[in-house]
Write a protein that holds these residues in place. Structure first.
Motif, PDB file in Angstrom:
ATOM      1  N   LEU A   1     -27.219  96.389 -52.844  1.00  0.00           N
ATOM      2  CA  LEU A   1     -26.222  96.791 -54.178  1.00  0.00           C
ATOM      3  C   LEU A   1     -25.209  95.504 -53.994  1.00  0.00           C
ATOM      4  O   LEU A   1     -24.584  95.092 -53.036  1.00  0.00           O
ATOM      5  CB  LEU A   1     -25.445  97.987 -54.101  1.00  0.00           C
ATOM      6  CG  LEU A   1     -26.425  99.344 -53.963  1.00  0.00           C
ATOM      7  CD1 LEU A   1     -25.849 100.419 -53.635  1.00  0.00           C
ATOM      8  CD2 LEU A   1     -27.274  99.387 -55.547  1.00  0.00           C
ATOM      9  N   ILE A   2     -24.950  95.182 -55.319  1.00  0.00           N
ATOM     10  CA  ILE A   2     -23.860  94.090 -55.442  1.00  0.00           C
ATOM     11  C   ILE A   2     -22.537  94.660 -56.381  1.00  0.00           C
ATOM     12  O   ILE A   2     -22.894  95.426 -57.300  1.00  0.00           O
ATOM     13  CB  ILE A   2     -24.367  92.850 -55.996  1.00  0.00           C
ATOM     14  CG1 ILE A   2     -25.446  92.371 -55.210  1.00  0.00           C
ATOM     15  CG2 ILE A   2     -23.317  91.878 -56.617  1.00  0.00           C
ATOM     16  CD1 ILE A   2     -26.369  91.347 -55.920  1.00  0.00           C
ATOM     17  N   GLY A   3     -21.444  94.582 -56.082  1.00  0.00           N
ATOM     18  CA  GLY A   3     -20.162  94.995 -57.011  1.00  0.00           C
ATOM     19  C   GLY A   3     -19.035  95.734 -56.242  1.00  0.00           C
ATOM     20  O   GLY A   3     -19.242  95.304 -55.028  1.00  0.00           O
ATOM     21  N   LEU A   4     -18.474  96.269 -56.912  1.00  0.00           N
ATOM     22  CA  LEU A   4     -17.096  96.979 -56.292  1.00  0.00           C
ATOM     23  C   LEU A   4     -17.606  97.930 -55.229  1.00  0.00           C
ATOM     24  O   LEU A   4     -18.605  98.774 -55.536  1.00  0.00           O
ATOM     25  CB  LEU A   4     -16.274  97.589 -57.430  1.00  0.00           C
ATOM     26  CG  LEU A   4     -15.196  98.304 -57.073  1.00  0.00           C
ATOM     27  CD1 LEU A   4     -14.364  97.275 -56.707  1.00  0.00           C
ATOM     28  CD2 LEU A   4     -14.445  99.048 -58.094  1.00  0.00           C
TER      29      LEU A   4
ATOM     30  N   LYS B   1     -21.107  98.213 -63.886  1.00  0.00           N
ATOM     31  CA  LYS B   1     -20.464  97.551 -62.890  1.00  0.00           C
ATOM     32  C   LYS B   1     -21.231  97.097 -61.356  1.00  0.00           C
ATOM     33  O   LYS B   1     -20.786  96.248 -60.617  1.00  0.00           O
ATOM     34  CB  LYS B   1     -19.104  97.889 -62.410  1.00  0.00           C
ATOM     35  CG  LYS B   1     -18.233  98.104 -63.938  1.00  0.00           C
ATOM     36  CD  LYS B   1     -17.707  96.781 -64.351  1.00  0.00           C
ATOM     37  CE  LYS B   1     -16.787  96.906 -65.497  1.00  0.00           C
ATOM     38  NZ  LYS B   1     -16.620  95.616 -66.250  1.00  0.00           N
TER      39      LYS B   1
ATOM     40  N   LEU C   1     -24.597  96.537 -59.572  1.00  0.00           N
ATOM     41  CA  LEU C   1     -26.038  96.251 -59.401  1.00  0.00           C
ATOM     42  C   LEU C   1     -26.911  96.072 -58.172  1.00  0.00           C
ATOM     43  O   LEU C   1     -26.163  96.504 -57.296  1.00  0.00           O
ATOM     44  CB  LEU C   1     -25.983  94.434 -59.734  1.00  0.00           C
ATOM     45  CG  LEU C   1     -24.991  93.882 -60.749  1.00  0.00           C
ATOM     46  CD1 LEU C   1     -24.759  92.494 -60.652  1.00  0.00           C
ATOM     47  CD2 LEU C   1     -25.073  94.401 -62.161  1.00  0.00           C
ATOM     48  N   ILE C   2     -27.983  96.065 -58.456  1.00  0.00           N
ATOM     49  CA  ILE C   2     -28.994  95.968 -57.350  1.00  0.00           C
ATOM     50  C   ILE C   2     -29.778  94.763 -57.582  1.00  0.00           C
ATOM     51  O   ILE C   2     -30.203  94.219 -58.323  1.00  0.00           O
ATOM     52  CB  ILE C   2     -29.831  97.291 -57.062  1.00  0.00           C
ATOM     53  CG1 ILE C   2     -30.584  97.181 -55.806  1.00  0.00           C
ATOM     54  CG2 ILE C   2     -30.880  97.235 -58.248  1.00  0.00           C
ATOM     55  CD1 ILE C   2     -31.262  98.387 -55.378  1.00  0.00           C
TER      56      ILE C   2
ATOM     57  N   TYR D   1     -19.291  97.214 -52.588  1.00  0.00           N
ATOM     58  CA  TYR D   1     -20.337  96.521 -51.917  1.00  0.00           C
ATOM     59  C   TYR D   1     -20.197  95.137 -51.400  1.00  0.00           C
ATOM     60  O   TYR D   1     -19.961  94.833 -50.254  1.00  0.00           O
ATOM     61  CB  TYR D   1     -21.679  96.757 -52.731  1.00  0.00           C
ATOM     62  CG  TYR D   1     -21.654  98.161 -52.899  1.00  0.00           C
ATOM     63  CD1 TYR D   1     -21.519  98.868 -54.094  1.00  0.00           C
ATOM     64  CD2 TYR D   1     -22.410  98.904 -51.860  1.00  0.00           C
ATOM     65  CE1 TYR D   1     -21.795 100.152 -54.254  1.00  0.00           C
ATOM     66  CE2 TYR D   1     -22.796 100.409 -52.063  1.00  0.00           C
ATOM     67  CZ  TYR D   1     -22.374 101.025 -53.251  1.00  0.00           C
ATOM     68  OH  TYR D   1     -22.545 102.298 -53.461  1.00  0.00           O
ATOM     69  N   THR D   2     -20.100  94.455 -52.462  1.00  0.00           N
ATOM     70  CA  THR D   2     -19.811  92.783 -52.120  1.00  0.00           C
ATOM     71  C   THR D   2     -18.376  92.227 -52.292  1.00  0.00           C
ATOM     72  O   THR D   2     -18.004  91.272 -52.272  1.00  0.00           O
ATOM     73  CB  THR D   2     -20.791  91.997 -52.962  1.00  0.00           C
ATOM     74  OG1 THR D   2     -20.963  92.129 -54.366  1.00  0.00           O
ATOM     75  CG2 THR D   2     -22.162  92.192 -52.189  1.00  0.00           C
ATOM     76  N   TYR D   3     -17.742  93.131 -53.287  1.00  0.00           N
ATOM     77  CA  TYR D   3     -16.192  92.867 -53.288  1.00  0.00           C
ATOM     78  C   TYR D   3     -15.348  94.201 -53.117  1.00  0.00           C
ATOM     79  O   TYR D   3     -16.155  95.248 -53.488  1.00  0.00           O
ATOM     80  CB  TYR D   3     -15.902  92.047 -54.482  1.00  0.00           C
ATOM     81  CG  TYR D   3     -16.527  92.406 -56.040  1.00  0.00           C
ATOM     82  CD1 TYR D   3     -17.440  91.830 -56.467  1.00  0.00           C
ATOM     83  CD2 TYR D   3     -15.651  93.272 -56.627  1.00  0.00           C
ATOM     84  CE1 TYR D   3     -18.146  92.180 -57.718  1.00  0.00           C
ATOM     85  CE2 TYR D   3     -16.263  93.819 -57.594  1.00  0.00           C
ATOM     86  CZ  TYR D   3     -17.272  93.254 -58.347  1.00  0.00           C
ATOM     87  OH  TYR D   3     -17.713  93.476 -59.648  1.00  0.00           O
ATOM     88  N   ARG D   4     -14.075  94.054 -52.885  1.00  0.00           N
ATOM     89  CA  ARG D   4     -13.213  94.889 -52.677  1.00  0.00           C
ATOM     90  C   ARG D   4     -12.508  95.645 -53.667  1.00  0.00           C
ATOM     91  O   ARG D   4     -12.146  96.864 -53.865  1.00  0.00           O
ATOM     92  CB  ARG D   4     -12.289  94.675 -51.416  1.00  0.00           C
ATOM     93  CG  ARG D   4     -13.235  94.742 -50.230  1.00  0.00           C
ATOM     94  CD  ARG D   4     -13.387  96.072 -49.707  1.00  0.00           C
ATOM     95  NE  ARG D   4     -14.448  96.209 -48.654  1.00  0.00           N
ATOM     96  CZ  ARG D   4     -15.409  97.374 -48.460  1.00  0.00           C
ATOM     97  NH1 ARG D   4     -15.406  98.090 -49.180  1.00  0.00           N
ATOM     98  NH2 ARG D   4     -16.108  97.027 -47.824  1.00  0.00           N
TER      99      ARG D   4
ATOM    100  N   GLN E   1     -17.175  87.937 -51.280  1.00  0.00           N
ATOM    101  CA  GLN E   1     -16.029  87.799 -51.634  1.00  0.00           C
ATOM    102  C   GLN E   1     -15.306  86.966 -50.355  1.00  0.00           C
ATOM    103  O   GLN E   1     -15.329  87.302 -49.409  1.00  0.00           O
ATOM    104  CB  GLN E   1     -15.351  88.964 -51.974  1.00  0.00           C
ATOM    105  CG  GLN E   1     -13.951  88.948 -52.604  1.00  0.00           C
ATOM    106  CD  GLN E   1     -13.349  90.307 -52.955  1.00  0.00           C
ATOM    107  OE1 GLN E   1     -13.520  91.072 -52.228  1.00  0.00           O
ATOM    108  NE2 GLN E   1     -12.422  90.334 -53.923  1.00  0.00           N
TER     109      GLN E   1
END
Lengths: 231, 372
Positions: free
Chosen positions: A218-221, B167, B169-170, A223-226, B83
């Motif tokens: 999963l990518i996004g808030l 907002k 994704l996978i 998961y990969t950014y805060r 990030q």
């Protein structure tokens, strides 16, 4: 070493309900004495399918009194345990009391802490100092070594082993026969269906399926950014 | 019709390297969805055309740099999404948001670069175009206008549809043992679906799948496949049976229900949407003549509220799409494994004008001179 099976249903409730569908429901229904459930005091409701849980949950729960009743929700690991949460959450919102079901052959350390609607299957071993969150199921012959923490709405598959000191966040699915080395950390919403062994930090939102060549993430808030930084 | 491409285009290393430089080094290549880097200092580190590229977001602006420290060429970030500040993990060099060297630990004592050399130290920057929620990168120092690659209607379509993206994704990168062009030729060919996906995808299309083939069958005999770059990217819609779920009511769907949206983005992207509820970008990234990294990025339509089981929804839909892909992979790996240098060229039927057109446009870009 004593088990917690005797303590799970003590003091004696007025009656007990078991709701759900799937393998865990059928295992409990097949062996109620194994879970210290007195046959005459139990009522069962088997949903026709997982898809029926959401539309029928409120109607079924409305038939169950809140006072003097303990409830157990038995649904397998569908949708990262959200299917079981659908029923568990509504029961909690109604103020219902949810119990634990621990098979008499399981070995659970007296210092382990198990929250509500926890299932521990036959011959599972829960080591000292373990903490198991609400609505988390531990399958038959699974082994949790000392000082393991598992968050709510989790699933530990049959025969899997969780090494000492592992930290597993909410909505985890650990597949049957998977092995986590000591001090492995799983973020929230992680599914490990392959045996591993697994170690280190598995980020939140990581999915490793049975037959697939590559993991998904999963990518996004969250998961990969805060935080959302864009104006 | 004789195929535009021969076996050599799927086997030879020299052709692969030429392709990296002339096709992937000169076209606008899909890098990531904007939602993947929608926060300050969020980044995507990907290989594009064989080059390590770092796509970063700083205060709403998206830029792309070579993912290589100018000092000793160490990647600033490992491949993936995350990030963080642009800092080289090897010796602590810090880069500003425009790719220039901001600070070097103990620079005066240890490095003592000449001023002219010091001025040159920066991350190489690549051109970026953001089309709605799609981020494209061009490795060419003098890139073509994106309007030379995608038509105005295609660009507007991408803006419109991506306005409905959620907002979260996978993403999954799947390694496949065949040349990337085999996969693109596969997705532009609807006639393989009943044979390769009889139980997974075909039942959802049903009669609609037959109607799509009928559209191909109506192509006049005299019509020639188009070699134009613009014509290789297009989109279409067809009816599709979609089982309703409660979460469908919570999101901002694109377009009408029970519709399958299919888009091709030259040279290597197939972007689909199931009923405007689920969106999937599949990209075929060349790794070697007989290896492709199939990149899947999937999201649900956005919603104003929180969908509790969203992680499970995204996982389930990705697994379904991967299941369909693996059916194609089984066939294409077998095809690649049986290709030999002396294999004859394919013989295409009338309905395969998209496959032939793709080959012709590809050959245009393989020339030393860029197409006009």
């Amino acid at each position: 070493m004593s088990t917690l099976a005797d303590q799970a249903v003590h003091p004696e409730p007025a009656s007990q309900w078991v709701l759900g569908c799937g393998d865990v429901f059928e295992a409990v229904a097949d062996d109620p004495e194994g879970y210290a459930l007195a046959p005459g005091r139990i009522r069962w409701h088997r949903f026709e399918s997982v898809a029926a849980l959401a539309p029928e949950a409120d109607g079924i729960l409305a038939r169950i009194p809140c006072e003097g009743v303990t409830l157990f929700v038995a649904v397998d690991a569908h949708a990262l345990n959200y299917a079981r949460l659908e029923l568990y959450g509504r029961a909690r919102l109604k103020g219902m009391k949810l119990c634990r079901l621990i098979h008499r052959t399981a070995v659970v350390s007296p210092s382990a802490e198990l929250s509500d609607n926890v299932w521990v299957g036959p011959s599972a071993v829960i080591g000292r100092g373990c903490r198991i969150g609400s609505n988390t199921f531990v399958g038959a012959c699974a082994r949790l070594d000392a000082d393991v923490e598992i968050g709510a709405h989790g699933w530990v598959g049959a025969g899997s082993s969780i090494g000492r000191g592992c930290r597993i966040a909410q909505h985890a699915v650990i597949g049957a026969d998977a092995r986590l080395k000591p001090d492995t950390q799983l973020g929230h919403h992680v599914a490990l269906e392959q045996p591993g062994p697994w170690s280190g930090v598995i980020p939140a939102g990581t999915f490793v399926e049975h037959e697939v060549r590559a993991r998904a993430s999963l990518i996004g808030l969250g998961y990969t950014y805060r935080r959302q930084g864009s104006p | 019709m004789k195929a535009a491409l021969g076996a050599a285009h799927y086997l030879r290393q020299d052709i692969f390297e030429q392709e990296q430089a002339r096709v992937f080094g000169r076209l606008w290549i899909f890098a990531c969805l904007a939602a993947a880097i929608d926060a300050d200092q969020a980044y995507a580190a990907r290989r594009i055309g064989g080059q390590p590229v770092l796509i970063v977001s700083h205060q709403g602006r998206i830029r792309a740099f070579a993912n290589r420290c100018p000092h000793r060429l160490m990647p600033l970030k490992p491949d993936g999404f995350g990030q963080g500040r642009m800092v080289c993990p090897y010796h602590g060099w810090v880069f500003s948001e425009d790719g220039k060297v901001k600070s070097v630990p103990k620079e005066a004592i240890l490095y003592q670069y000449e001023p002219c050399e010091r001025d040159e130290l920066c991350l190489r920057e690549y051109a970026v175009e953001v089309v709605g929620g799609f981020v494209f990168v061009n490795l060419d120092p003098s890139p073509i206008p994106i309007t030379q690659q995608f038509s105005a209607s295609m660009l507007q379509r991408l803006r419109d549809i991506s306005g409905h993206f959620g907002k979260v994704l996978i993403h999954s990168d799947i390694e496949a043992r065949y040349n990337w062009k085999l996969n693109f030729e596969n997705v532009v060919d609807p006639e393989h679906v009943p044979y390769v996906h009889p139980r997974s995808f075909q039942p959802l299309l049903g009669k609609a799948g037959e109607d799509a083939s009928a559209a191909f069958r109506s192509v006049p005999v005299h019509a020639s496949p188009s070699a134009s770059t613009l014509d290789q990217s297009r989109f279409s819609e067809m009816p599709m049976r979609v089982e309703p779920w409660p979460w469908h009511q919570q999101v901002d769907r694109f377009g009408p229900p029970d519709t399958y949206h299919n888009h091709f983005l030259f040279p290597n992207v197939n972007f689909i949407s199931v009923a405007g509820l689920i969106f999937l970008v599949q990209q075929f990234e060349p790794v070697s003549p007989d290896r492709t990294q199939v990149r899947f990025t999937l999201c649900a339509a956005g919603s104003s509220g929180r969908i509790a089981a969203l992680p499970a929804i995204l996982r389930a839909h990705l697994n379904s799409e991967v299941q369909v892909l693996m059916e194609d992979v089984a066939f294409l790996e077998r095809l690649q494994a049986h290709l030999t240098d002396d294999a004859p060229a394919a013989r295409h039927g009338r309905y395969e004008h998209a496959v032939v057109g793709f080959g012709l446009a590809y050959l245009d870009w393989m020339k030393a001179q860029r197409p006009a």
